[in-house]
Design a protein around this motif. Structure first.
Motif, mmCIF file in Angstrom:
data_model
loop_
_atom_site.group_PDB
_atom_site.id
_atom_site.type_symbol
_atom_site.label_atom_id
_atom_site.label_comp_id
_atom_site.label_asym_id
_atom_site.label_seq_id
_atom_site.Cartn_x
_atom_site.Cartn_y
_atom_site.Cartn_z
ATOM 1 N N SER E 57 37.694 34.264 29.699
ATOM 2 C CA SER E 57 37.787 34.901 31.034
ATOM 3 C C SER E 57 38.325 36.322 30.858
ATOM 4 O O SER E 57 39.199 36.557 30.011
ATOM 5 C CB SER E 57 38.775 34.099 31.904
ATOM 6 O OG SER E 57 39.408 35.038 32.783
ATOM 7 N N TRP E 60 41.777 38.377 36.116
ATOM 8 C CA TRP E 60 41.754 37.586 37.365
ATOM 9 C C TRP E 60 40.609 38.030 38.265
ATOM 10 O O TRP E 60 40.046 37.237 39.004
ATOM 11 C CB TRP E 60 43.086 37.752 38.094
ATOM 12 C CG TRP E 60 43.350 39.152 38.553
ATOM 13 C CD1 TRP E 60 43.921 40.158 37.829
ATOM 14 C CD2 TRP E 60 43.037 39.722 39.845
ATOM 15 N NE1 TRP E 60 43.998 41.300 38.580
ATOM 16 C CE2 TRP E 60 43.455 41.079 39.808
ATOM 17 C CE3 TRP E 60 42.443 39.211 40.998
ATOM 18 C CZ2 TRP E 60 43.308 41.921 40.888
ATOM 19 C CZ3 TRP E 60 42.296 40.069 42.083
ATOM 20 C CH2 TRP E 60 42.724 41.417 42.028
ATOM 21 N N ILE E 61 40.141 39.259 38.144
ATOM 22 C CA ILE E 61 39.087 39.685 39.059
ATOM 23 C C ILE E 61 37.776 38.940 38.687
ATOM 24 O O ILE E 61 36.972 38.566 39.547
ATOM 25 C CB ILE E 61 38.902 41.218 39.003
ATOM 26 C CG1 ILE E 61 37.907 41.649 40.104
ATOM 27 C CG2 ILE E 61 38.380 41.706 37.678
ATOM 28 C CD1 ILE E 61 38.398 41.379 41.503
ATOM 29 N N ASP E 63 37.544 35.876 37.518
ATOM 30 C CA ASP E 63 37.567 34.519 38.107
ATOM 31 C C ASP E 63 37.362 34.628 39.621
ATOM 32 O O ASP E 63 36.517 33.946 40.204
ATOM 33 C CB ASP E 63 38.933 33.847 37.841
ATOM 34 C CG ASP E 63 39.317 33.962 36.372
ATOM 35 O OD1 ASP E 63 38.400 34.322 35.600
ATOM 36 O OD2 ASP E 63 40.478 33.755 36.034
ATOM 37 N N PHE E 64 38.138 35.551 40.250
ATOM 38 C CA PHE E 64 38.064 35.681 41.716
ATOM 39 C C PHE E 64 36.612 35.946 42.130
ATOM 40 O O PHE E 64 36.087 35.349 43.085
ATOM 41 C CB PHE E 64 38.972 36.844 42.166
ATOM 42 C CG PHE E 64 38.943 37.077 43.647
ATOM 43 C CD1 PHE E 64 38.217 38.139 44.198
ATOM 44 C CD2 PHE E 64 39.600 36.202 44.513
ATOM 45 C CE1 PHE E 64 38.174 38.338 45.569
ATOM 46 C CE2 PHE E 64 39.558 36.404 45.882
ATOM 47 C CZ PHE E 64 38.844 37.467 46.411
ATOM 48 N N LEU E 67 34.559 32.789 41.950
ATOM 49 C CA LEU E 67 34.932 31.845 43.031
ATOM 50 C C LEU E 67 34.364 32.331 44.364
ATOM 51 O O LEU E 67 33.750 31.579 45.125
ATOM 52 C CB LEU E 67 36.462 31.761 43.112
ATOM 53 C CG LEU E 67 37.113 31.058 41.901
ATOM 54 C CD1 LEU E 67 38.628 30.966 42.079
ATOM 55 C CD2 LEU E 67 36.533 29.659 41.749
#
Lengths: 255, 625, 462, 114, 296
Positions: E57, E60-61, E63-64, E67
């Motif tokens: 990954s 966090w962007i 994953d975000f 999602l």
């Protein structure tokens, strides 16, 4: 090409002025009575009824009126032009004097210099000697002109110019000759000041600026028509001083 | 009302001297004044009116209508946010005290414009607003000087046309009062008079809100103005133009005025002309925005496009279209303000506005990124945020009226907005972080709080739009726009349109459920291993500099994809006719005219003077003889 | 009493000729005395003064009615303000004294030839002032222009004399000229006065004279222009009853546009302001040439506003242009001068909160009421062009990054400039300070019979 | 008749002003126009067969057509002096212009910018 | 509450039915290229295999983004009515524009996530996808706008009822053709798979996806296919009861697969010129007819 346009435009201007001439009454056939100057000639301005004169209605015209030699007329000058210049419309002359004063002042500011510009050409002998004889005579003649301003044609201005001519003669004759600006300035200023003070005196005494408060005496005499000769001497001297100052400036260069 | 406005104007001068001592105190006073004004708006009773004073024997009226409440509320929202933002931001500026003064003066003036009850007061406050904003613009970059001049001249052209029209009205009806003028115009026989007055008055709106013919100043002014001020410039000042456009099209009974001129689906031809201008500015704005490399100019062009949306909304002469347009004022104001403030914080840290020089700032400035993300969702008109509601309403109006060309342009505008909105997102925030911005920190709290609050407001209005729709409904009732159908049905959470309704709350809940399911699936399956874009893996001991795709990269900056992002699309309209060149040619014409006049009439040689004197003499003689 | 307004400066000038060093002190005294005198004249407003005791149509008379009273009041006030700056006047104090006397005389006189003499004095003095700072060539050009204008003016005076029989203005006003003669006289007068009032083709000299040094624009563009506009009103409206007003209207409109356009092209600050003063003069003339009541008072109101603003602008510009070569961002070190300059330029453009707004909008309103749709359109276009170059200058002077090191500014300039600027703002809130005198002036100028009554009733005394 | 002379003189003066390149010649043509105007003023005051308006022993009293109109003569006196004043100023300025711009020809004067 | 059950049933059908269809699609392209091709359940295997692997990954962007993409797709799939008013989970909120723009949330989320991965291939892929959206979206919206003008409603289930008389395919044939062409663009199948373009930019945005993310994106892809085709079927083929709907769905899908397996890939400008040429012209023609009222 430019000349052609210039001629065309000048011709257009002349044509325009000629067509304007239609307005002015023919040359020579002027009816003086319809004009203000008839009462100047008759020296009876105070009697005229100003109101209906303004309305151009009542123009009382006298046919013959003896003026010369009359005692204390309204204005004593034999020379009617001088009476207009210095008495009836003396405010114009005051303005006139200021113009000359400004011109001299202006030339002084623009060309102001303290030393005489040397051209290095020596005037010939005859010229130098004759000026020494002629200058006093010229000055005398000038003084005569502006003293008799109210009797004979000419007055303060021509007299002054003659004196200035004398100064010019001196300049031409002698390389070293240099009038100091301070003297001419002082003379000029004082004469001008005296003229205005004479006006103020008139205001104080007669209630009107430049009022002729002295007796007008007999028309034709030397001492006649109140302050006119005095004012003309002031003007004569002033103009003489101014113009010689002017000539000095034109002959001067930086210090 | 009058006392507050004048006292704020006086305060602005006082603020100049206070902030001479310390600009921080000045900025705080500004913010307090802004807050006071915001509260003051709610205390005012709608419909109350006051006399400001008398000028040339005419009473200057201030009336407080629903429209003024709504527009002032939107402006105050933006200005208050910027004022709070500026408290810390000003330390990077050269002229903080002048900035504070002119900002407060402009606030008072714009409120004055919204409160104005007659044409003359509106003109006075309008000019003060133009004057004060014109003096802030040059404080920005080098190019800002020219920008201020262009801005001044363009808004002046609009304003002077407005002035000409208002005096035409005055000489015909004898008063400036908006209400009476509206009545007189309604039953005025001569059509050409009404059309000219209508178009001239609208000119001020066109100039100010950057609609097609007079839009070039937006790019230069926004691009170069001091960053926080371009938030106010595009968030709030542009709305002055929309207010006048609304006044001219909705407040004046244009349907009755232009009785015989119905051109297409019951829209009178002058309105249709304005609508066409709005549509062109959508196209111009979108196409040019996609091309821009400077992020602020990009958003400036988006303001042109959104100004076009507002005008299209208002000029459709349709209840839902009008509401859409007015709601879009709110949405665009907030979105533009947030975006510009985000850019201001980016520039505050990186001191450059070129997208091609930045990248990967998300790691360093996450909050700015989040607020920027939500703002562009609203600007592009994507459902959970409020931007979608206004665009949806405009589509409803366009569909009901069957205006497919304008509909096409509107669709093009909104999809185009995905493109140009995404460009700074990808170019500035995502991708590789260049070396020189390694130590960039997040912006201090005082700067991101206003951004976040605006985002929150816009978000709430997106989910539950009814509180913001209430004043708009009231305004629509005031102007009695044609089909008075109920649009905001708060009781059962529905936003009714022409072609059916939709429920923002359900949509939002669905999105949340969808997100939750995705997250559930995400957590079920094996945990991912965090791989930093470039840094070697510390935990593994041996430094394996694994870059995505397993390649070892020596020069990461080269891999930031932010220059010429839509090259394919841009190539299609390479040689487009630029309107700016036309206006530059116009200025050049005046400049040469001046040179000609100087060369011809004031030539140095006296013979020329003599020539001209005699020529005038001859001409006057020839004419009069 | 009113002759003192002319006598005092004259005596001071002659005294100054004696002792050059006293020049400035005499000027200051004369200016103060003159201003107090003109204030005290308020009691004796409708009166005349027959010079040398000779009744008007014969002798020269000075007329003091509302128009001339406010004119000399305004002019003497300007001279008083200029008196505050000895460094600008320098060795030109005597010339300024003569100019003061001439301008007062020019405004007060009720005699046509006398006005010609005073006009010549003004142009002579103006030429000398224009030649300050080696500006000789432009001064010479101005001299040529003034010379031609003077001779045409003189021919016109003689035409009047041959018709009416006397040189008095009241008589000329009462006299009913034939159509042909009226045309001839008014055309020549128009050109004669046109040069001084900066009418369109005749204002070539303005750029050289105003742009050439720092004293000339301050005094010429304010006091002398005011007297020229007053005389234009007096001659064209009171005495010759609007014979040539339509032509004047057209020429004035062209002047307005030409002035603004030429200013747009200029690079030097002083020259830009010189051309903008042509533009402003064009506006005032255009409104004045309407002749009817509401317009003349607005013309003078606009003139007063414009002259005050011009005074500030030229003071600041003259001071700066000759102190620094490159003016970029110079206001950063002269904040007070800068604010005054900006306020004055905004007042010229006509932004609200400043005096120009009041006059320009009233002009537009009256023009519309009078059914004239052209004047407002051209006025707004001219204002737009004016806005461009004034804003360009303001931005350049304030916001460009400073090239030259700014020394300490002189407090005199700062104080006077900011005082006048604040005065401009005060006029916006209380326009009657200027509007009441302007309308009184306009009444006096437009009512021909009033003028004649003053002169005839004045005779009662003799 | 004398009117014609004065007007033609004026025409010449204007022609001089328009065509002359040298500044001093322009000043002289200005002086020509001044003298032309003065001639015009005198002509306006001429009365057929009138003599100079001075009372002398030979001409003691006022007769109807005896005298020429004195007022224009007074005016011309002032006008001449004004002409002189303007001329003097012009000459002084030209001395300085010659110094500064090296020559008096309008076309190629050095240092005369736009 | 019945709405939520229907929504879940929607998702289930979307997942299983479309995955089998994808398998069948692969079979058909293989048969066209004269080879056997993988079994029909191959797609199921791919998804479950991907989900079980350990992925990388990129912050966090990343994953975000994934999602948000999946969330958006699920939300849209949940709203879309399946063929008849009975099968409409939320009757009063299935407005066409809402669906179209909610769909955009998914697209934006995916775009953001993929660019967040920092790989230039991904950014190029995303910009191509956005430009492509500009291409196919406009004719589609014009046709839909004219249909809304004609039927005076935009909610899908009402449109289905209004088509009881005759399918839209017959009422507005030109509109249907244009819609089908833009459907191909939407599906991202062969002629218009410029964004994914395996040969040129290594499968574009998907380049950084590994393991679980690849699975999730596949599911998102499945849902978006389901939404797109259901929209087309509901609006143009009249929907009908559940089985009819599935049959029509199958036919449309097979038709799309057949076309995509034959044509080569467009270039970006070609694609835009193509979409803004014929389809847009036809769309305006259709709008003109509708305005004139000359529908069949």
């Amino acid at each position: 090409m430019r000349r052609l346009y210039a001629i065309l435009i000048a011709a257009g201007f002349v044509y325009m002025m000629l067509s304007f001439l239609g307005v002015v009454p023919g040359y020579g056939n002027i009816d003086l009575c319809s004009r203000v100057s008839s009462s100047f000639l008759l020296k009876d301005v105070s009697e005229q009824n100003a109101k209906n004169w303004l309305m151009a209605k009542g123009l009382e015209t006298k046919s013959i009126e003896k003026v010369y030699g009359e005692k204390n007329k309204e204005d004593g000058c034999a020379n009617v032009v001088t009476s207009i210049v210095v008495n009836y419309r003396s405010f114009d002359t005051l303005g006139e004097v200021t113009v000359l004063f400004t011109a001299a002042l202006g030339v002084g500011l623009i060309l102001g210099g303290t030393r005489r510009k040397k051209y290095g050409l020596l005037p010939n002998f005859v010229f130098r000697e004759s000026t020494r004889i002629l200058v006093p005579l010229i000055i005398l003649f000038g003084a005569y002109i502006f003293v008799h301003g109210h009797l004979t044609p000419g007055g303060g201005f021509p007299g002054g110019t003659i004196i200035a001519a004398a100064a010019l003669l001196l300049y031409l004759a002698d390389e070293e000759f240099f009038l100091s600006k301070v003297s001419t300035g002082a003379l000029e200023g004082s004469m001008g000041g005296l003229y205005v003070i004479a006006g103020l005196l008139g205001l104080a005494i007669g209630g009107y600026f430049l009022y002729n408060f002295l007796p007008t005496g007999r028309v034709g005499n030397l001492i006649s028509s109140g302050i006119v000769p005095i004012v003309y001497t002031f003007i004569g001297l002033k103009v003489g001083a101014e113009l010689s100052g002017l000539i000095t400036d034109l002959h001067s260069e930086e210090g | 009302m009058a006392i507050t406005l004048i006292s704020i104007l006086a305060l602005s001068v006082a603020v100049y001297f206070i902030s001479k001592l310390s600009w921080k105190v000045g900025a705080v006073i500004n913010a307090l004044a802004g807050a006071y004004l915001m509260i003051y708006l709610f205390t005012l009773k709608v419909g109350s009116s006051e006399v400001l004073g008398t000028l040339f024997g005419e009473k200057l009226l201030l009336t407080y209508t629903n429209a003024s409440f709504y527009f002032s509320f939107v402006s105050m929202l933006v200005i208050l946010a910027v004022m709070v933002f500026a408290i810390k931001w000003l330390d990077s500026q050269k002229y903080p005290s002048a900035f504070n003064m002119f900002l407060l003066m402009m606030t008072a003036a714009s409120l004055g414009v919204f409160f104005a009850g007659d044409l003359l007061t509106l003109y006075i406050f309008w000019e003060i607003a133009v004057l004060s904003s014109m003096l802030i613009v040059p404080m920005g970059k080098k190019e800002a000087r020219r920008a201020a001049i262009i801005y001044a001249v363009m808004s002046a052209t609009g304003t002077y046309m407005y002035l000409y029209a208002s005096f035409m009205i005055y000489s015909r009806y004898g008063n400036f009062n908006l209400a009476e003028v509206a009545k007189d115009l309604a039953n005025d026989p001569s059509m050409p008079f009404k059309v000219t007055v209508y178009l001239l008055l609208a000119a001020a709106g066109i100039a100010k809100s950057g609609i097609f013919p007079l839009h070039t100043w937006l790019r230069i002014a926004h691009g170069n103005a001091p960053d926080a001020f371009s938030a106010v410039l595009s968030g709030q000042l542009v709305k002055l133009g929309s207010y006048v456009l609304m006044l001219v099209t909705a407040f004046f009974p244009t349907l009755k005025m232009f009785q015989g001129l119905e051109l297409y689906s019951k829209i009178p031809s002058p309105n249709y002309f304005l609508l066409a201008l709005g549509a062109t500015s959508i196209i111009v704005g979108t196409l040019m925005a996609i091309k821009q490399d400077d992020m602020k100019m990009l958003i400036a062009f988006s303001s042109v496009a959104n100004g076009g949306y507002i005008l299209v909304g208002i000029a459709t002469m349709d209840a839902i279209g009008f509401e859409g347009g007015i709601l879009h004022v709110f949405n665009h104001a907030l979105a533009a303000a947030i975006i510009f403030m985000a850019f201001a914080s980016v520039v505050y840290r990186t001191h450059t506005t070129k997208i091609s020089e930045m990248g990967g700032l998300i790691h360093k400035m996450p909050i700015t990124f989040i607020s920027y993300l939500f703002a562009i969702i609203s600007l592009a008109g994507i459902p959970p945020m409020s931007g979608f509601i206004s665009k949806w309403m405009i589509y409803q109006a366009l569909v009901r009226k069957g205006m497919f060309v304008t509909a096409f342009i509107a669709f093009f505008g909104s999809i185009g907005s995905f493109l140009y909105v995404f460009r700074p997102l990808a170019g500035v925030f995502l991708g590789q972080l260049p070396k020189k911005y390694k130590d960039v920190k997040e912006v201090p709290a005082i700067m991101w709080i206003p951004m976040v609050t605006l985002v929150a407001i816009s978000f709430i209005m997106g989910v539950w739009p009814f509180p913001i729709l209430k004043p708009i409904e009231a305004m629509r009732a005031d102007f009695a726009i044609s089909p008075s159908v109920k649009i905001a049905d708060a009781s059962n959470w529905l936003v009714r349109g022409v072609t059916g309704s939709w429920n923002p709350v359900i949509v939002f809940n669905l999105f949340i459920i969808g997100f939750a399911i995705a997250y559930l699936l995400y957590t079920l399956f094996p945990k991912p291993k965090k791989v930093d874009l470039l840094a070697p893996h510390k935990e593994e001991g041996a430094p394996i500099n694994i870059y995505t795709g397993g390649e070892y990269i020596y020069t990461p900056d080269l891999y930031q994809y932010n220059t010429k992002m839509y090259a394919g699309f841009e190539r299609m309209y390479e040689k487009h006719p630029s309107w700016e060149k036309v206006l530059d040619m116009l200025c050049k014409f005046f400049h040469d005219l001046g040179q000609l006049v100087h060369g011809w009439f004031f030539r140095p040689s006296p013979s020329a003077y003599a020539f001209w004197t005699v020529m005038t003499l001859l001409i006057v003689f020839w004419v009069r003889w | 009493m009113m002759t003192l307004a002319i006598a005092i400066p004259l005596i001071a000038a002659f005294l100054a000729a004696i002792r050059k060093s006293w020049g400035y002190i005499l000027y200051a005294i004369a200016a103060i005395l003159n201003f107090i005198l003109s204030l005290s004249l308020i009691g004796a407003v409708p009166s005349i003064h027959a010079l040398g005791g000779w009744k008007p149509p014969f002798g020269i008379n000075l007329v003091l009615d509302n128009a001339s009273f406010y004119a000399i009041l305004f002019i003497n006030a300007i001279f008083l303000i200029v008196a505050v700056f000895p460094d600008i006047i320098g060795k030109y104090a005597t010339v300024m004294l003569v100019l003061m006397a001439a301008v007062n005389g020019f405004v007060l006189t009720g005699d046509l030839f006398n006005s010609f003499v005073f006009m010549e004095i003004i142009s002579a003095a103006a030429v000398i002032i224009a030649s300050k700072r080696e500006n000789y060539y432009s001064a010479f050009k101005y001299l040529i222009f003034a010379g031609i204008a003077g001779s045409l003016y003189l021919i016109a005076v003689i035409f009047v004399y041959t018709q009416t029989g006397s040189l008095n203005m009241a008589q000329a006003a009462y006299f009913s000229f034939s159509q042909k003669s009226l045309v001839a006289i008014t055309t020549l007068f128009l050109i004669g006065l046109g040069v001084e009032a900066k009418l369109f083709p005749l204002n070539g000299w303005v750029m050289g004279v105003y742009g050439g040094n720092d004293l000339a624009p301050v005094i010429l563009s304010t006091a002398v222009t005011f007297s020229a506009m007053y005389m234009m009103g007096r001659l064209m409206i009171t005495i010759f009853g609007g014979g040539v007003l339509q032509v004047l209207y057209v020429l004035a409109l062209i002047t307005m546009l030409a002035g603004e356009l030429a200013a747009l092209y200029q690079k030097n600050l002083l020259k830009t302001l010189a051309y903008s003063s042509i533009g402003q003069a064009g506006l005032v003339l255009a409104v004045l040439s309407k002749g009817k009541e509401p317009f003349t008072s607005l013309a003078y109101f606009q003139l007063m506003n414009e002259v005050t603003a011009k005074l500030v602008l030229f003071l600041v510009a003259g001071y700066l242009v000759y102190k620094y070569t490159n003016l970029n961002g110079i206001f950063k070190s002269h904040k007070v001068l800068g604010t005054a300059f900006s306020i004055a330029s905004f007042s010229l453009v006509g932004f609200p909160l400043f005096a120009g707004f009041q006059s320009k909008l009233r002009i537009i309103m009256e023009a519309f009421k009078g059914g004239d749709y052209l004047l407002p359109a051209l006025l707004l276009l001219a204002t737009l062009i004016e806005l461009t170059y004034l804003i360009r200058w303001n931005v350049r002077l304030w916001f460009e990054d400073q090239v030259e090191e700014g020394e300490k500014g002189s407090w005199r300039h700062g104080f006077v400039a900011i005082a006048l600027a604040i005065f401009l703002v005060v006029i916006f809130f209380f326009p009657n300070i200027y509007l009441a005198p302007a309308s009184k002036m306009a009444d006096a100028i437009t009512s021909v019979s009033g003028y004649i009554n003053i002169v005839t009733s004045g005779l009662g005394g003799m | 008749m004398v009117y014609w002379i004065s007007i033609i003189l004026m025409g010449i003066g204007i022609y001089g002003l328009l065509t002359q390149k040298n500044l001093f010649k322009q000043l002289i043509s200005l002086a020509i126009i001044d003298t032309a105007v003065n001639v015009f003023i005198i002509a306006a005051g001429y009365v057929e067969g009138g003599k100079a308006p001075i009372y002398t022993k030979a001409l003691p009293s006022f007769l109807k057509g005896a005298f020429v109109d004195p007022l224009p003569q007074a005016l011309v006196l002032t006008a001449i002096v004004i002409g002189v004043g303007v001329l003097a100023l012009g000459a002084a300025l030209l001395v300085r212009v010659k110094e500064k711009h090296k020559n008096l020809d309008v076309e190629n004067m050095k240092g005369v910018g736009e | 509450m019945t709405g939520v059950y229907k929504a879940i049933f929607n998702l289930a059908i979307a997942f299983f039915f479309v995955l089998t269809l994808e398998g069948i699609g692969r079979k058909i392209t293989a048969r066209v290229q004269r080879r056997i091709g993988p079994p029909w359940y191959q797609s199921f295997i791919d998804v479950f295999k991907a989900l079980s692997k350990h992925p990388f990954s990129n912050g966090w962007i990343f994953d975000f983004g994934v999602l948000m993409a999946l969330g958006g797709a699920i939300a849209t799939a949940a709203i879309v009515p399946m063929g008849s008013t009975f099968w409409t989970p939320f009757p009063n909120t299935d407005n066409f524009f809402v669906i179209m723009y909610l769909f955009a949330v998914g697209a934006l989320g995916m775009a953001m996530g993929m660019v967040g991965s920092g790989n230039p291939w991904a950014s190029i892929g995303v910009t191509r996808a956005l430009t492509q959206m500009l291409g196919y979206e406009l004719p589609y919206l014009i046709v839909l706008a004219s249909m809304m003008f004609y039927y005076k409603t935009a909610s899908i289930h009402l449109l289905i009822e209004k088509q009881a008389g005759g399918w839209n395919l017959l009422v507005m044939p030109i509109g249907a053709i244009v819609a089908f062409i833009s459907l191909l663009g939407m599906l991202g199948k062969k002629p218009f798979d410029i964004a994914i373009a395996p040969a040129e930019i290594a499968s574009g945005p998907m380049v950084e996806l590994s393991g679980k993310y690849l699975g999730l994106l596949h599911i998102m892809h499945v849902f978006s296919i389901f939404v797109e085709i259901t929209l087309f079927v509901d609006v143009f083929l009249g929907g009908g009861n559940f089985w009819w709907f599935l049959l029509k769905f199958l036919i449309v899908w097979i038709l799309a697969v057949l076309i995509s397996s034959v044509l080569p890939r467009f270039r970006i400008e070609q694609m835009l010129k193509f979409y803004w040429g014929v389809p847009l012209g036809l769309a305006f023609l259709n709008a003109f007819f509708v305005l004139m009222g000359w529908t069949l």
